[in-house]
Design a protein around this motif. Structure first.
Motif, PDB file in Angstrom:
ATOM      1  N   SER A 219     110.025  58.500  55.472  1.00 17.16           N
ATOM      2  CA  SER A 219     109.746  57.419  56.675  1.00 17.16           C
ATOM      3  C   SER A 219     110.773  55.874  56.371  1.00 17.16           C
ATOM      4  O   SER A 219     111.539  55.830  56.952  1.00 17.16           O
ATOM      5  CB  SER A 219     108.917  56.701  57.709  1.00 17.16           C
ATOM      6  N   ALA A 220     110.564  55.549  54.963  1.00 11.38           N
ATOM      7  CA  ALA A 220     110.934  54.582  54.773  1.00 11.38           C
ATOM      8  C   ALA A 220     112.707  54.763  54.276  1.00 11.38           C
ATOM      9  O   ALA A 220     113.170  53.903  54.534  1.00 11.38           O
ATOM     10  CB  ALA A 220     110.773  54.945  53.242  1.00 11.38           C
ATOM     11  N   LEU A 221     112.941  56.090  53.639  1.00 13.12           N
ATOM     12  CA  LEU A 221     114.365  56.379  53.139  1.00 13.12           C
ATOM     13  C   LEU A 221     115.089  56.363  54.571  1.00 13.12           C
ATOM     14  O   LEU A 221     115.935  56.309  54.897  1.00 13.12           O
ATOM     15  CB  LEU A 221     114.490  57.773  52.286  1.00 13.12           C
ATOM     16  N   ALA A 222     114.055  56.509  55.912  1.00 13.58           N
ATOM     17  CA  ALA A 222     114.876  56.764  57.301  1.00 13.58           C
ATOM     18  C   ALA A 222     115.473  55.773  58.116  1.00 13.58           C
ATOM     19  O   ALA A 222     116.683  55.612  58.769  1.00 13.58           O
ATOM     20  CB  ALA A 222     114.063  57.710  57.663  1.00 13.58           C
ATOM     21  N   HIS A 223     115.252  54.422  57.105  1.00 13.13           N
ATOM     22  CA  HIS A 223     115.089  53.530  57.978  1.00 13.13           C
ATOM     23  C   HIS A 223     116.923  52.572  57.498  1.00 13.13           C
ATOM     24  O   HIS A 223     117.000  53.299  56.636  1.00 13.13           O
ATOM     25  CB  HIS A 223     114.695  51.992  57.618  1.00 13.13           C
ATOM     26  N   HIS A 224     117.175  52.352  58.322  1.00 14.54           N
ATOM     27  CA  HIS A 224     119.054  52.502  58.350  1.00 14.54           C
ATOM     28  C   HIS A 224     119.286  51.055  57.627  1.00 14.54           C
ATOM     29  O   HIS A 224     118.121  50.154  57.315  1.00 14.54           O
ATOM     30  CB  HIS A 224     119.570  53.015  59.641  1.00 14.54           C
ATOM     31  N   SER A 225     120.284  50.601  57.318  1.00  9.39           N
ATOM     32  CA  SER A 225     120.515  49.692  55.998  1.00  9.39           C
ATOM     33  C   SER A 225     121.145  48.925  57.269  1.00  9.39           C
ATOM     34  O   SER A 225     121.534  49.182  58.876  1.00  9.39           O
ATOM     35  CB  SER A 225     122.053  50.221  55.366  1.00  9.39           C
ATOM     36  N   PHE A 226     120.997  47.206  57.738  1.00 11.29           N
ATOM     37  CA  PHE A 226     122.016  46.049  58.127  1.00 11.29           C
ATOM     38  C   PHE A 226     123.279  46.108  58.183  1.00 11.29           C
ATOM     39  O   PHE A 226     123.255  44.942  58.696  1.00 11.29           O
ATOM     40  CB  PHE A 226     120.804  45.303  58.015  1.00 11.29           C
ATOM     41  N   ALA A 227     123.784  47.200  57.488  1.00 12.11           N
ATOM     42  CA  ALA A 227     125.162  46.908  57.241  1.00 12.11           C
ATOM     43  C   ALA A 227     126.052  46.629  57.901  1.00 12.11           C
ATOM     44  O   ALA A 227     127.067  45.929  58.007  1.00 12.11           O
ATOM     45  CB  ALA A 227     125.586  47.699  55.887  1.00 12.11           C
ATOM     46  N   MET A 228     125.790  47.846  59.356  1.00  9.11           N
ATOM     47  CA  MET A 228     126.061  47.267  59.990  1.00  9.11           C
ATOM     48  C   MET A 228     126.276  46.532  61.469  1.00  9.11           C
ATOM     49  O   MET A 228     127.453  46.208  62.377  1.00  9.11           O
ATOM     50  CB  MET A 228     125.696  48.773  61.596  1.00  9.11           C
ATOM     51  N   PHE A 229     125.927  45.015  60.725  1.00 12.82           N
ATOM     52  CA  PHE A 229     125.872  44.247  61.032  1.00 12.82           C
ATOM     53  C   PHE A 229     126.449  42.720  60.896  1.00 12.82           C
ATOM     54  O   PHE A 229     126.342  43.112  59.135  1.00 12.82           O
ATOM     55  CB  PHE A 229     124.634  43.789  62.068  1.00 12.82           C
ATOM     56  N   ASP A 230     127.054  41.959  61.065  1.00 16.48           N
ATOM     57  CA  ASP A 230     128.426  41.768  60.597  1.00 16.48           C
ATOM     58  C   ASP A 230     127.395  40.146  60.663  1.00 16.48           C
ATOM     59  O   ASP A 230     127.299  39.332  61.851  1.00 16.48           O
ATOM     60  CB  ASP A 230     129.849  41.333  60.999  1.00 16.48           C
ATOM     61  N   GLN A 231     126.532  39.675  59.105  1.00 15.32           N
ATOM     62  CA  GLN A 231     125.617  38.576  59.748  1.00 15.32           C
ATOM     63  C   GLN A 231     125.967  37.074  60.013  1.00 15.32           C
ATOM     64  O   GLN A 231     125.041  36.412  59.214  1.00 15.32           O
ATOM     65  CB  GLN A 231     124.022  38.832  58.878  1.00 15.32           C
ATOM     66  N   THR A 232     127.840  37.356  58.674  1.00  8.67           N
ATOM     67  CA  THR A 232     128.139  36.671  58.665  1.00  8.67           C
ATOM     68  C   THR A 232     129.299  35.799  60.474  1.00  8.67           C
ATOM     69  O   THR A 232     129.447  34.295  59.962  1.00  8.67           O
ATOM     70  CB  THR A 232     130.112  36.482  57.880  1.00  8.67           C
ATOM     71  N   LYS A 233     129.380  36.071  61.307  1.00  6.04           N
ATOM     72  CA  LYS A 233     129.315  36.216  62.489  1.00  6.04           C
ATOM     73  C   LYS A 233     127.975  36.033  63.784  1.00  6.04           C
ATOM     74  O   LYS A 233     127.271  36.322  63.201  1.00  6.04           O
ATOM     75  CB  LYS A 233     130.508  36.648  63.196  1.00  6.04           C
TER      76      LYS A 233
ATOM     77  N   TYR B 251     123.745  38.608  65.521  1.00  6.07           N
ATOM     78  CA  TYR B 251     124.743  39.351  64.823  1.00  6.07           C
ATOM     79  C   TYR B 251     125.988  40.430  65.731  1.00  6.07           C
ATOM     80  O   TYR B 251     125.223  41.484  66.008  1.00  6.07           O
ATOM     81  CB  TYR B 251     124.713  39.430  63.477  1.00  6.07           C
ATOM     82  N   PRO B 252     126.912  40.487  65.465  1.00  8.38           N
ATOM     83  CA  PRO B 252     127.598  41.918  66.006  1.00  8.38           C
ATOM     84  C   PRO B 252     127.558  42.770  65.179  1.00  8.38           C
ATOM     85  O   PRO B 252     127.922  42.969  64.448  1.00  8.38           O
ATOM     86  CB  PRO B 252     129.102  40.982  66.509  1.00  8.38           C
ATOM     87  N   LEU B 253     127.879  44.230  65.764  1.00 11.11           N
ATOM     88  CA  LEU B 253     128.666  45.741  65.305  1.00 11.11           C
ATOM     89  C   LEU B 253     129.632  44.737  64.304  1.00 11.11           C
ATOM     90  O   LEU B 253     130.872  44.542  65.325  1.00 11.11           O
ATOM     91  CB  LEU B 253     128.749  46.566  66.324  1.00 11.11           C
ATOM     92  N   ARG B 254     129.916  45.586  63.270  1.00 11.44           N
ATOM     93  CA  ARG B 254     131.233  44.758  62.311  1.00 11.44           C
ATOM     94  C   ARG B 254     132.288  46.040  63.388  1.00 11.44           C
ATOM     95  O   ARG B 254     133.639  46.050  62.890  1.00 11.44           O
ATOM     96  CB  ARG B 254     130.797  45.886  61.087  1.00 11.44           C
ATOM     97  N   ASN B 255     131.701  47.260  64.044  1.00 14.62           N
ATOM     98  CA  ASN B 255     132.583  48.169  64.650  1.00 14.62           C
ATOM     99  C   ASN B 255     133.431  47.577  66.040  1.00 14.62           C
ATOM    100  O   ASN B 255     134.320  48.564  66.443  1.00 14.62           O
ATOM    101  CB  ASN B 255     132.589  50.094  65.066  1.00 14.62           C
ATOM    102  N   GLY B 256     133.291  46.418  66.113  1.00 13.03           N
ATOM    103  CA  GLY B 256     133.999  46.481  67.068  1.00 13.03           C
ATOM    104  C   GLY B 256     133.235  46.083  68.764  1.00 13.03           C
ATOM    105  O   GLY B 256     133.053  46.307  69.591  1.00 13.03           O
ATOM    106  N   LYS B 257     131.981  47.532  68.539  1.00 10.18           N
ATOM    107  CA  LYS B 257     130.740  47.372  69.979  1.00 10.18           C
ATOM    108  C   LYS B 257     130.115  46.813  70.043  1.00 10.18           C
ATOM    109  O   LYS B 257     129.699  45.485  69.805  1.00 10.18           O
ATOM    110  CB  LYS B 257     130.683  48.691  69.672  1.00 10.18           C
TER     111      LYS B 257
END
Length: 124
Positions: A24-38, A99-105
């Motif tokens: 379950s720990a490995l199943a958790h996703h990264s937060f890289a999908m969110f642009d935390q600079t914006k 923080y928006p999604l990096r893919n623009g959605k």
């Protein structure tokens, strides 16, 4: 069962037991999908849905004809920050920062929500 086979079975059983939580720990996703600079700030958005579920709560909100899906922290952490399962209801008008999604959605990671009464809560 021979002593050697018993030792092997015990070792294998211990290994499976020790590694089981890692799935379950490995199943958790990264937060890289969110642009935390914006940060995106939207005022007067209407809550469509608030889902209080593990591993993350979600807010679905609408603004100017666009629907935003916003990921929050876990209900456990949110409870410590002042949230409950009934903090938001469909139809509530709130101000949000995310923080928006990096893919623009349209969506992202909720940073804060300002409730109708003026109280500000952290989504993380």
């Amino acid at each position: 069962m021979t002593p050697t086979l018993r030792t092997i079975m015990l070792a294998a059983s211990a290994a499976v037991t020790a590694l089981a939580p890692a799935g379950s720990a490995l199943a958790h996703h990264s937060f890289a999908m969110f642009d935390q600079t914006k940060q995106v700030e939207l005022r007067g958005v209407m809550v469509s849905k608030f889902t209080w579920t593990n591993p993350h709560a979600f807010v679905v909100a609408q603004s100017s004809g666009t629907t935003y899906a916003l990921e929050c922290s876990s209900p456990n952490l949110m409870t410590h920050a002042g949230w409950s399962f009934s903090t938001l209801k469909a139809g509530d008008q709130v101000d949000i920062v995310f923080y928006p999604l990096r893919n623009g959605k349209p969506g992202g990671m909720l940073k804060t929500v300002k409730l109708p009464g003026g109280k500000v809560l952290s989504g993380w």
